[in-house]
Design a protein around this motif. Structure first.
Motif, PDB file in Angstrom:
ATOM      1  N   GLY A 183       6.995   1.257  -8.338  1.00 23.69           N
ATOM      2  CA  GLY A 183       6.208   2.113  -9.210  1.00 23.69           C
ATOM      3  C   GLY A 183       4.726   1.953  -8.919  1.00 23.69           C
ATOM      4  O   GLY A 183       4.282   0.914  -8.416  1.00 23.69           O
ATOM      5  N   LYS A 184       3.983   3.005  -9.225  1.00 31.07           N
ATOM      6  CA  LYS A 184       2.524   2.950  -9.122  1.00 31.07           C
ATOM      7  C   LYS A 184       1.975   3.526 -10.423  1.00 31.07           C
ATOM      8  O   LYS A 184       2.088   4.718 -10.675  1.00 31.07           O
TER       9      LYS A 184
ATOM     10  N   ASP B 281       0.858  -1.185   0.000  1.00 31.23           N
ATOM     11  CA  ASP B 281       0.000   0.000   0.000  1.00 31.23           C
ATOM     12  C   ASP B 281       0.893   1.234   0.000  1.00 31.23           C
ATOM     13  O   ASP B 281       1.632   1.460   0.953  1.00 31.23           O
ATOM     14  N   LEU B 282       0.833   2.008  -1.054  1.00 29.60           N
ATOM     15  CA  LEU B 282       1.664   3.206  -1.166  1.00 29.60           C
ATOM     16  C   LEU B 282       0.878   4.481  -0.913  1.00 29.60           C
ATOM     17  O   LEU B 282       1.408   5.581  -1.075  1.00 29.60           O
ATOM     18  N   SER B 283      -0.374   4.357  -0.496  1.00 28.99           N
ATOM     19  CA  SER B 283      -1.245   5.525  -0.376  1.00 28.99           C
ATOM     20  C   SER B 283      -0.741   6.541   0.646  1.00 28.99           C
ATOM     21  O   SER B 283      -1.024   7.731   0.530  1.00 28.99           O
ATOM     22  N   ASP B 284      -0.002   6.103   1.643  1.00 25.36           N
ATOM     23  CA  ASP B 284       0.504   7.033   2.651  1.00 25.36           C
ATOM     24  C   ASP B 284       1.948   7.453   2.395  1.00 25.36           C
ATOM     25  O   ASP B 284       2.571   8.095   3.228  1.00 25.36           O
TER      26      ASP B 284
ATOM     27  N   GLN C 216      -1.861  -0.016 -10.613  1.00 26.90           N
ATOM     28  CA  GLN C 216      -1.083  -1.251 -10.502  1.00 26.90           C
ATOM     29  C   GLN C 216       0.227  -0.910  -9.795  1.00 26.90           C
ATOM     30  O   GLN C 216       0.927   0.015 -10.198  1.00 26.90           O
ATOM     31  N   ILE C 217       0.552  -1.654  -8.751  1.00 31.87           N
ATOM     32  CA  ILE C 217       1.832  -1.498  -8.075  1.00 31.87           C
ATOM     33  C   ILE C 217       2.871  -2.320  -8.836  1.00 31.87           C
ATOM     34  O   ILE C 217       2.626  -3.474  -9.205  1.00 31.87           O
ATOM     35  N   ILE C 218       4.019  -1.724  -9.059  1.00 27.54           N
ATOM     36  CA  ILE C 218       5.095  -2.375  -9.812  1.00 27.54           C
ATOM     37  C   ILE C 218       6.271  -2.587  -8.860  1.00 27.54           C
ATOM     38  O   ILE C 218       6.833  -1.628  -8.328  1.00 27.54           O
ATOM     39  N   GLU C 219       6.630  -3.829  -8.653  1.00 33.66           N
ATOM     40  CA  GLU C 219       7.706  -4.177  -7.731  1.00 33.66           C
ATOM     41  C   GLU C 219       9.081  -3.869  -8.330  1.00 33.66           C
ATOM     42  O   GLU C 219       9.255  -3.925  -9.546  1.00 33.66           O
TER      43      GLU C 219
END
Length: 92
Positions: A36-37, A2-5, A64-67
């Motif tokens: 990446g997002k 979760d990158l929202s924060d 899409q989250i990119i690892e």
């Protein structure tokens, strides 16, 4: 993940069929420690995970989250507009 924060260290301009860099449509990856997002603003595109041999169709408002270091590419389907945010793993 979760990158929202989290705050990205970089954000691309909004890409579309006319200005998308060719490299994004071909096999590529992010560097070690870089997440990446991919965010779709309008239209539809396909995110292709070349390592998991999987695909996901993304539409307006989806992401899409990119690892880090994972090979992937994009396919434009229905006049997409999208951008990509980049996050440093040290933020986690």
């Amino acid at each position: 993940m979760d990158l929202s924060d989290k705050t990205p260290y970089k954000k691309t301009p909004i890409f579309n069929a006319k200005n998308v860099p060719k490299a994004i449509l071909d096999k590529h990856n992010t560097k070690q420690g870089v997440w990446g997002k991919l965010v779709v603003v309008s239209g539809t595109l396909k995110f292709i995970d070349l390592e998991k041999d999987s695909e996901v169709i993304l539409g307006k408002g989806q992401f899409q989250i990119i690892e880090p270091t994972k090979w992937h590419k994009l396919e434009l389907i229905d006049n997409p507009e999208f951008y990509i945010e980049f996050f440093n793993e040290s933020l986690f």
